[in-house]
Motif scaffolding. Structure first.
Motif, mmCIF file in Angstrom:
data_model
loop_
_atom_site.group_PDB
_atom_site.id
_atom_site.type_symbol
_atom_site.label_atom_id
_atom_site.label_comp_id
_atom_site.label_asym_id
_atom_site.label_seq_id
_atom_site.Cartn_x
_atom_site.Cartn_y
_atom_site.Cartn_z
ATOM 1 N N PHE A 154 39.924 24.999 34.950
ATOM 2 C CA PHE A 154 39.928 25.192 36.407
ATOM 3 C C PHE A 154 39.290 26.523 36.807
ATOM 4 N N LEU A 155 38.406 27.033 35.912
ATOM 5 C CA LEU A 155 37.825 28.359 36.142
ATOM 6 C C LEU A 155 37.043 28.404 37.451
ATOM 7 N N HIS A 156 36.193 27.418 37.679
ATOM 8 C CA HIS A 156 35.353 27.434 38.871
ATOM 9 C C HIS A 156 36.201 27.463 40.136
ATOM 10 N N LEU A 157 37.244 26.641 40.159
ATOM 11 C CA LEU A 157 38.098 26.572 41.339
ATOM 12 C C LEU A 157 38.894 27.856 41.526
ATOM 13 N N VAL A 158 39.371 28.435 40.398
ATOM 14 C CA VAL A 158 40.139 29.681 40.479
ATOM 15 C C VAL A 158 39.277 30.793 41.066
ATOM 16 N N LEU A 159 38.058 30.941 40.537
ATOM 17 C CA LEU A 159 37.178 31.993 41.039
ATOM 18 C C LEU A 159 36.815 31.763 42.500
ATOM 19 N N GLU A 160 36.594 30.499 42.848
ATOM 20 C CA GLU A 160 36.248 30.195 44.237
ATOM 21 C C GLU A 160 37.374 30.616 45.180
ATOM 22 N N LYS A 161 38.630 30.292 44.813
ATOM 23 C CA LYS A 161 39.770 30.647 45.663
ATOM 24 C C LYS A 161 39.928 32.169 45.741
ATOM 25 N N PHE A 191 44.158 40.493 50.708
ATOM 26 C CA PHE A 191 44.327 40.287 49.263
ATOM 27 C C PHE A 191 43.083 40.698 48.467
ATOM 28 N N SER A 192 42.174 41.449 49.083
ATOM 29 C CA SER A 192 40.876 41.733 48.438
ATOM 30 C C SER A 192 41.049 42.437 47.101
ATOM 31 N N GLN A 193 41.855 43.488 47.094
ATOM 32 C CA GLN A 193 42.000 44.256 45.859
ATOM 33 C C GLN A 193 42.657 43.425 44.771
ATOM 34 N N PHE A 194 43.724 42.663 45.150
ATOM 35 C CA PHE A 194 44.416 41.838 44.150
ATOM 36 C C PHE A 194 43.477 40.767 43.603
ATOM 37 N N ALA A 195 42.702 40.145 44.487
ATOM 38 C CA ALA A 195 41.782 39.099 44.042
ATOM 39 C C ALA A 195 40.718 39.667 43.103
ATOM 40 N N PHE A 196 40.176 40.842 43.459
ATOM 41 C CA PHE A 196 39.132 41.449 42.624
ATOM 42 C C PHE A 196 39.686 41.818 41.250
ATOM 43 N N GLU A 197 40.878 42.417 41.246
ATOM 44 C CA GLU A 197 41.462 42.798 39.959
ATOM 45 C C GLU A 197 41.763 41.572 39.106
ATOM 46 N N SER A 198 42.166 40.492 39.747
ATOM 47 C CA SER A 198 42.424 39.268 38.994
ATOM 48 C C SER A 198 41.140 38.716 38.404
ATOM 49 N N VAL A 199 40.043 38.750 39.194
ATOM 50 C CA VAL A 199 38.746 38.304 38.663
ATOM 51 C C VAL A 199 38.355 39.147 37.456
ATOM 52 N N VAL A 200 38.535 40.458 37.555
ATOM 53 C CA VAL A 200 38.195 41.346 36.441
ATOM 54 C C VAL A 200 39.020 41.003 35.210
ATOM 55 N N VAL A 231 37.745 37.744 33.678
ATOM 56 C CA VAL A 231 36.472 37.993 32.974
ATOM 57 C C VAL A 231 36.731 38.656 31.629
ATOM 58 N N ASN A 232 37.631 39.603 31.608
ATOM 59 C CA ASN A 232 37.960 40.287 30.346
ATOM 60 C C ASN A 232 38.582 39.316 29.351
ATOM 61 N N SER A 233 39.494 38.459 29.816
ATOM 62 C CA SER A 233 40.152 37.500 28.914
ATOM 63 C C SER A 233 39.145 36.524 28.328
ATOM 64 N N GLU A 248 36.863 50.284 33.972
ATOM 65 C CA GLU A 248 36.271 50.199 32.630
ATOM 66 C C GLU A 248 35.807 48.778 32.321
ATOM 67 N N THR A 249 36.642 47.811 32.706
ATOM 68 C CA THR A 249 36.265 46.421 32.449
ATOM 69 C C THR A 249 35.067 46.007 33.288
ATOM 70 N N VAL A 250 35.022 46.463 34.527
ATOM 71 C CA VAL A 250 33.875 46.158 35.382
ATOM 72 C C VAL A 250 32.588 46.685 34.751
ATOM 73 N N PHE A 251 32.616 47.905 34.203
ATOM 74 C CA PHE A 251 31.418 48.468 33.569
ATOM 75 C C PHE A 251 31.083 47.733 32.274
ATOM 76 N N LYS A 252 32.150 47.372 31.560
ATOM 77 C CA LYS A 252 31.913 46.723 30.269
ATOM 78 C C LYS A 252 31.195 45.394 30.441
ATOM 79 N N TYR A 253 31.583 44.653 31.482
ATOM 80 C CA TYR A 253 30.954 43.353 31.752
ATOM 81 C C TYR A 253 30.193 43.425 33.075
ATOM 82 N N ALA A 254 29.418 44.495 33.195
ATOM 83 C CA ALA A 254 28.710 44.737 34.456
ATOM 84 C C ALA A 254 27.711 43.632 34.760
ATOM 85 N N TRP A 255 27.200 42.972 33.716
ATOM 86 C CA TRP A 255 26.192 41.938 33.967
ATOM 87 C C TRP A 255 26.713 40.875 34.942
#
Length: 1515
Positions: A203-210, A228-237, A240-242, A390-397
């Motif tokens: 359900f990755l696509h749907l999770v990221l979309e939400k 919820f911007s900060q919480f959503a962004f941190e969850s996306v990060v 991505v790390n997982s 740190e995670t954002v920089f690590k997977y900056a692509w």
């Protein structure tokens, strides 16, 4: 079951292979007589898409009668159980223990679980009182049902915001009120990363979309605005790390998670604003877009990476130039442009209304609450902290790709393609982008100072940032992006101290940016012409001033400099060239890789330009070449660092720059230039700085491949630049720079020499295997994403529609959507046709490169003709031309080259013959070589050039004796060294030249035709000698004899003799006869010394060949002929390059190297004794340093190797038979390599002469007895081969102390022949005679030949007692040496002792004593021999005793018995010999009487027969 009736059974159970595809029921097997049956079958059910609370699984239990009664049923019904599919709208999965009902199931049973069935009337009977007795496990595989609590909760809460729901809502077992909705939603967002990986991936696509929807869409919950911007962004990060850390998920070769890559490419689009459904009218329902959530097919990493760009909608990179837009998929376009109808609700929890990012003419200004995804994402990246950052920089692509795609879709949706770039995005967003770039750059710098693993991470981030800015160039204002690039460069320079790392990172960064499809337009390449104004509006006065021409000249010169103006106009190119110059000028560890990367970047850029369809017009290529003109100055500065292909091929040097005042072009303000380039390091060199200004700087030499790429860039620029501009530039260059250009052209010629198809075809299996191994390791490194080069491939993208260059877009992304640079050539797994094609391309490249070089030389000559080819310029041009003639060239090039040569001869003939004699000699040799070509056109051109050369030399100085000598020497050298010249074609060419002379009417009144005939007669005689040489090509000794004879014939022509001595040295070197090759060069040096002594009288020079006697006694044959026959420096005599002090030193240094290779280190010292005074006189301290270093190595080798060295082995070879011709009855001493056995040389000579005369006609005489000619067959050839040893008289041995002295300067050799008087070779001790034969050779070994004639033979016969004396002396000497050896060698001592006193050999010495010492001889003439043998035995016994005592001190405990045995044998031998040793002959001890002198002299002869003859004469 979809209901409780039997007809509700659904056919969704998968059947077995033998039955229907789907069934309504499935039976299981059961074990016989098992009270606790085990149902082990697995039943697979296809669930319907829409499930209700009535769907359940029904289990029916039956008893099976194995022996049923007659008429009874086999199956007996026992009970029922069931399992509802859904519970609280969730699939029921896992382990269950269900009760079994014995009665028929009540109505509506499926609405409840069997454990919680309400009370019934009558009550249901259960097995074991409603206990769970039936165990079942249910597993679900679904892409619709999450089966994860965290995901279920998150989706349910999101649904509550999107749809009309009534609070409180049930989430699993929990009831959530509207007041608690915000808190619970935050918790569910935070807990998303705790979800199991499998459902999260599904359900990755749907999770990221939400999450993206929550990030940009403000909400009102319970009347309060929630963000919820900060919480959503941190969850996306966190997600991505997982995904990246999971080992179960696939990654592409660059370490990117494939799921995220496919999401960015296929799925992501800007979040759509949600509206309340209540506002939606009946007419609006038809306009609702379909759901965007589909199951997308899995794609390969390459296709994801290569097609990622196509999902972006980009505007033309240059708004001022019309360009084609990237095609957009229609379906995606429709989805993006679809409008969603307004929705409203009376609820207090909903998304705030907002307009979509779509174009609408009536749209009012954006409300303050409106968020754009790209702005929100950039903001969150800026404000993130800690592990999130740190995670954002690590997977900056991933985040950079999201940013770029969202920006592109925003521009498209808002129809901002035609909006000025500066107005497309808000100032706040630009500030955020600036902050992101600065922070990422700081992170890169911080990682680079850490461990290697962190360095690799920094490289990945660096490349991701480069591609991000690359994409921004297509979306944002170019000036803004250029500022970001400048900040990046400045920031790295300020924070990094390691220069190679700094340059490497910036190079990789720039390499990606320069791969932009509109790179040329970004660099304003159309402003590089000479006529382009320096400022946007030049004043009329400046244009009309009198200094206009000088200003123009200055501007032309500045076009070849990396100036400040250039960097302002051409920003990216200026940065790249700055990094290249810095890399080439830096000396640090690991800089070679950086240099290779920098040169490869420029080379790839030029390759892409050359293949670009937009750049095919010549006028466009002229402007592109003008853009790269500063590269010429950089390459000229890097001249000392280039790999010298000439030295690698033939050992020739480069053209030397003349000693002049150091001149340079106008220097630029370097601080300004580097500030513009964003570089704080002052690394750029002034382009005009002369090479001699840094005489002692140690440059890092580039590899051959890197040098070749750099030279290709230089030639491409020279080919495509405006030729008039090149000539103007050359005309104003100082001579130092012109000579540098000629140096560069000289290297270019050797670099692009045609290697031939042969080198492509002959690829050995080992080379192929090695290449495959290297390729495998390289691929493995790239797949792991190691290094910057691997990261460059990280964004490989293959566009679907690029069919203009098929096959070039699979592996590397250079232009992002068009890979237009050629990859490295490899010969693995290629067909013959492909190899032939490669050879054809290689030949075309060689021709193209050399023609460009020839054009450059023409430009140099034309531009400098006004100053009469000053400052040795003609010599430099000639050197390049001669070098090109020495390489393999095409007929096309040779035709043009010979035309240029003839023009040079006609234009500068006087200079050529007066000042460039050395070049003229080389020119003669190369032209003469082409006169032997098998190609008619080449031969005709060479003949015409050679004739013009001779004719002009005669006309200019009225005597072309010097040219005649050079042509003669050239032919002699050609004959001696070249194996591919054709004698017949050369004779044809000589006849052609003679015809030219006879038909040249202008020259008939002169002596020119006569002298040409004389010259051609000499040349034909040399060719005749070559015919003989070819006959003996397989006989190395005879070939060297013939070459020696030819050299001897030129005794009155020192130049030719020197040439032939060098030819002999080269032949010896090829055969690995290094000592003989060195002797040839010593003879040549002695010859030079003789003639130098006639010209100059300097104390530091050798007197002549006499000074070389310590090196070789043979060298006296080089004594010069009398002065009345030859006069140096007249008539072309001794005019070659070697007849000088530097030539003498060069010959001796070569000889010393060869002596060192051959192991004659003592001779190296003698050679340098002659060289050192000359070097001291010239104050050449650098060479003196090198010389003394070599002397130290030589002396160290003497100490370390000593007697371990192995010099030659010598054989006497006699030839008998008329078939040998001149060799008949000739005897030679052959010098063979060390440890050559008699059978080896015998087999070689027999095999060779067997091929010449026939195997049956050649016979090898096995013994060394004198050959009786009468017994030989007249039609056979006989060879007698005998091993010989150097022979020295006793007085000689006093001077020959060392091992080297006993193997150097050898003229006398001895071999021994045993015989008896009755003709047998062997007999008893009393009958055994021995004949010692001493041979004297004409010259001393080592010599310029490996075989020397025997000129004298002496024979001495030893009587049996003399033979015995010699044997005992030899044994005694062996014992003495073994006893006195330091350090002692126990094994050697015991071996010698065993041979002397051992029980098995006691009969040896004892038998000799018994035969010759048992009785006093009756013949008084034998008294002295008897006494001498007695004394020998006395010394022998004494040495044996010493050896036994020495062995006693050396033995170990386990050898005591062996020592006792030796002592016993020694005592026994001593007792047996004692009576014979103590018996003296009385006559020898009488008083001394006067003996006649002649009788006294007779004892000097070791032969008894000679003594007898003398005695008889005295009587």
């Amino acid at each position: 079951m979809c209901g409780e009736d039997a007809t509700c059974a659904m056919p969704i159970i998968f059947g077995k292979s033998s039955g229907p595809e789907f069934l309504q029921e499935m039976y299981t097997a059961v074990t016989y007589h098992n009270k606790s049956p085990d149902f082990y079958e697995e039943v697979k059910i296809k669930l319907p898409a829409k499930l209700t609370e009535k769907h359940h699984l029904l289990f029916t239990f039956c008893h099976i009668s194995c022996q049923p009664k007659q008429g009874a049923c086999v199956e007996t019904l026992l009970g029922y159980s069931w399992l509802p599919i859904l519970l609280n709208d969730r699939l029921q999965t896992g382990h269950y223990c269900l009760p079994v009902a014995l009665d028929k199931l009540p109505l509506n049973y499926s609405m409840h679980s069997p454990e919680k069935v309400p009370s019934q009337s009558p009550p249901i009977k259960w097995v074991e009182g409603h206990k769970g007795v039936f165990n079942v496990e249910v597993q679900a595989i679904s892409s619709i049902h999450t089966q994860d609590n965290h995901l279920e909760k998150f989706f349910t809460l999101c649904h509550s915001l999107e749809s009309q729901v009534t609070f409180p809502i049930r989430v699993m077992e929990q009831k959530i009120t509207e007041a608690a909705l915000e808190h619970e939603l935050k918790l569910s967002i935070i807990c998303l990363n705790s979800s199991r990986l499998e459902p999260l991936v599904l359900f990755l696509h749907l999770v990221l979309e939400k999450l993206f929807q929550l990030a940009v869409q403000p909400m009102v919950i319970a009347g309060q605005t929630a963000n919820f911007s900060q919480f959503a962004f941190e969850s996306v990060v966190a997600i991505v790390n997982s995904l990246h850390n999971s080992k179960d998920l696939s990654k592409d070769q660059h370490g990117r998670n494939c799921l995220l890559a496919s999401y960015v490419y296929y799925v992501f689009r800007l979040p759509e604003p949600q509206r309340d459904i209540a506002r939606l009218g009946a007419a609006g329902s038809a306009n609702l877009p379909e759901s965007r959530y589909y199951t997308f097919g899995r794609t390969t990493a390459v296709s994801v990476g290569s097609r990622l760009l196509q999902s972006r909608v980009m505007s033309c990179s240059n708004p001022d130039i019309h360009g084609t837009q990237t095609a957009t998929d229609e379906e995606v376009k429709n989805i993006m442009s679809s409008k969603v109808a307004d929705r409203s609700s009376s609820r207090m929890s909903f998304y705030i209304e907002a307009t979509n990012d779509t174009s609408n003419a009536s749209v009012s200004p954006r409300p303050s609450s409106k968020k754009h995804f790209h702005e929100e994402l950039a903001l969150q990246m800026v404000v993130s902290t800690g592990m999130v950052r740190e995670t954002v920089f690590k997977y900056a692509w991933f985040f950079f790709e999201l940013l770029i795609k969202s920006m592109a879709q925003y521009v498209h949706n808002m129809d901002k393609q035609d909006t000025p770039r500066r107005s497309r995005f808000s100032d706040r967003f630009k500030d955020d982008i600036t902050t992101i770039v600065n922070v990422v750059t700081s992170e890169i710098a911080a990682l680079l100072v850490k461990a290697q693993k962190e360095t690799e991470q920094a490289e990945k981030i660096n490349i991701s940032l480069a591609f991000f800015l690359y994409d921004l160039l297509s979306l944002m204002d170019r000036g803004f992006v250029f500022n970001l690039i400048r900040h990046y460069c400045n920031q790295l320079s300020n924070k990094l101290n390691t220069l190679p790392t700094l340059i490497s990172m910036r190079l990789e960064f720039l390499r990606i940016l320069c791969s932009h499809e509109h790179y040329l337009n970004l660099n304003l390449f159309f402003m590089t012409s000479v006529s382009a104004p320096v400022s946007p509006s030049p004043s009329l006065s400046s244009q009309n001033s009198s200094s206009c021409s000088s200003f123009q000249d200055q501007k032309i010169a500045s076009m070849f400099d990396l100036s400040a103006d250039y960097r302002q106009q051409h920003f990216l190119a200026g940065l790249l060239f700055t990094e290249l110059a810095a890399a080439l000028d830096t000396e640090a560890e690991g800089i070679s890789k950086v240099q290779r990367k920098a040169i490869s970047a420029v080379h790839s850029l030029l390759s892409s330009h050359d293949l670009d369809q937009r750049c095919l017009k010549p006028e466009v290529k002229v402007k592109i070449a003008a853009l790269y003109l500063p590269l010429v100055g950089i390459i000229l500065d890097a001249l000392p660092q280039l790999y010298d292909f000439t030295e690698a091929r033939s050992g020739k040097g480069r053209t030397g720059s003349p000693d002049e005042d150091q001149e340079s072009s106008n220097p630029i303000n370097q601080s300004v230039a580097w500030a513009i380039a964003g570089n704080q390091f002052n690394l750029l060199r002034t382009s005009g700085a002369p090479l001699s200004s840094l005489p002692y700087k140690q440059y890092n030499t580039l590899s051959p491949d890197t040098t070749r790429n750099l030279l290709i860039c230089f030639l491409w620029i020279m080919k495509n630049a405006e030729q008039s501009l090149i000539r103007k530039w050359i005309a104003d260059l100082p001579s130092m720079q012109l000579n540098r250009i000629l140096d560069l052209l000289f290297i270019c010629v050797s670099c692009f020499e045609y290697k031939g198809k042969q080198s492509s075809d002959k690829v050995s299996t080992q080379v192929l295997q090695k290449s495959r191994d290297v390729k495998a390791r390289l691929e493995e490194a790239l797949l792991r994403g190691e290094g910057a080069r691997g990261e460059m491939m990280k964004r490989c993208r293959t566009p679907a529609g690029n069919d203009r260059f098929p096959g070039l877009n699979e592996n590397l992304r250079w232009r992002k959507e068009q890979t237009q640079w050629r990859q490295a050539n490899e010969r693995l797994d290629k067909t013959k046709a492909e190899l032939d094609q490669e050879a054809l391309i290689s030949g075309n490249l060689a021709t193209e490169a050399n023609l460009i070089i020839l054009d450059m030389q023409e430009n140099i000559i034309q531009a400098s003709s006004a100053v009469d080819c000053k400052d040795n310029l003609l010599g430099g041009v000639l050197k390049v031309l001669v070098n090109s003639l020495s390489c393999d060239q095409s007929t096309t090039y040779l035709t043009h080259c010979f035309a240029t040569l003839r023009a040079l001869i006609a234009k500068f003939g006087d200079l050529l013959f007066e000042e460039e004699m050395e070049q003229c000699a080389d020119l003669c040799q190369r032209v003469l070589h082409h006169c032997s070509s098998s190609i008619d056109i080449t031969r005709i051109q060479a003949c015409a050039t050679l004739y013009l050369l001779m004719r002009h030399s005669f006309s200019s100085i009225s005597n072309f004796a010097r040219v005649k000598m050079q042509v003669t020497m050239s032919l002699a050298s050609l004959v001696g060294k070249s194996s591919d010249f054709n004698e017949e074609y050369l004779r044809r060419s000589l006849r052609t030249i003679l015809a030219y002379a006879e038909e040249d009417m202008d020259m008939q009144p002169t002596m020119f035709p006569v002298q040409v005939k004389e010259l051609l007669r000499n040349l034909n005689s040399i060719l005749s000698d070559t015919v003989k040489m070819r006959e003996f090509q397989e006989d190395p000794e005879m070939l060297m004899d013939l070459m020696y004879r030819i050299a001897k014939g030129y005794q009155t022509s020192p130049d030719l003799r020197l040439t032939w001595l060098q030819n002999m040295a080269e032949k010896h070197t090829k055969k690995k006869c290094y000592t003989e090759a060195a002797m040839c060069l010593v003879h040549a040096a002695a010859l030079v010394a003789e003639y130098l002594s006639m010209l100059e009288d300097h104390k530091y020079l050798p007197v002549g060949s006499v000074s070389f006697q310590n090196i070789s006694s043979n060298v006296l044959e080089e004594s010069a002929v009398s002065d009345d026959i030859l006069s140096p420096d007249e008539d072309g005599i001794c005019s070659g390059r070697y007849f000088s002090e530097s030539g003498l030193v060069g010959l001796l240094e070569q000889a010393a190297e060869l002596f060192s290779t051959g192991g004659l280190y003592e001779t190296v010292n003698e050679v340098y004794k002659i060289v050192i005074p000359i070097l001291e006189a010239h104050r050449d301290f650098r060479k003196l340093t090198s010389t003394h270093s070599k002397l130290q190595k030589a002396f160290d080798s003497i100490i370390n190797k000593g007697q371990k060295r192995m010099f030659g082995t010598y054989f006497r070879v006699g030839f008998y038979g008329s078939k040998f011709g001149d060799l008949d009855e000739q005897e030679f001493v052959y010098k063979e390599p060390a440890i050559t056995k008699l059978p080896e040389i015998s087999h070689r000579l027999e095999g060779f002469y067997g091929q010449c005369f026939g195997e049956d006609a050649v016979e090898v005489i096995k013994d060394s007895t004198p050959v009786d000619r009468s017994k030989l067959h007249p039609n056979k050839a006989y060879i007698q081969i005998t091993f010989v040893e150097p022979y020295f008289d006793e007085y000689e041995m006093k001077d020959r102390v060392t091992y080297f002295e006993k193997n150097f300067s050898l003229r006398r050799f001895m071999y021994t022949t045993p015989f008896t008087l009755d003709g047998r070779p062997r007999g008893d001790l009393s009958e055994q005679y021995k004949r010692n034969t001493i041979l004297t050779t004409m010259h001393a070994f080592p010599y310029v030949k490996t075989r020397i004639n025997v000129i004298q033979k002496e024979e001495f016969i030893l009587t049996p007692i003399e033979v015995a004396i010699e044997d005992m002396q030899k044994k005694t000497l062996e014992l003495a040496v073994a006893t006195s050896q330091e350090p002692p060698d126990a094994k050697m001592l015991q071996m010698v002792l065993q041979g002397s006193v051992g029980a098995t050999v006691n009969q040896g010495p004892l038998e000799v004593a018994q035969v010759f010492l048992a009785e006093i001889p009756a013949d008084p003439k034998l008294y002295r021999h008897h006494n001498k043998l007695r004394l020998c035995f006395k010394e022998f016994i004494m040495r044996c005793g010493e050896a036994v005592e020495k062995n006693k001190r050396l033995i170990t405990a386990d050898q005591r018995e062996y020592q006792l045995e030796l002592r016993k044998n020694y005592n026994k031998l001593k007792e047996n010999l004692r009576p014979m040793i103590e018996r003296k002959i009385p006559e020898l001890y009488k008083p001394i009487v006067k003996v006649h002198s002649t009788t006294r002299d007779s004892f000097r002869n070791s032969s008894f027969k000679k003594y007898e003859a003398h005695s008889s004469q005295n009587i």
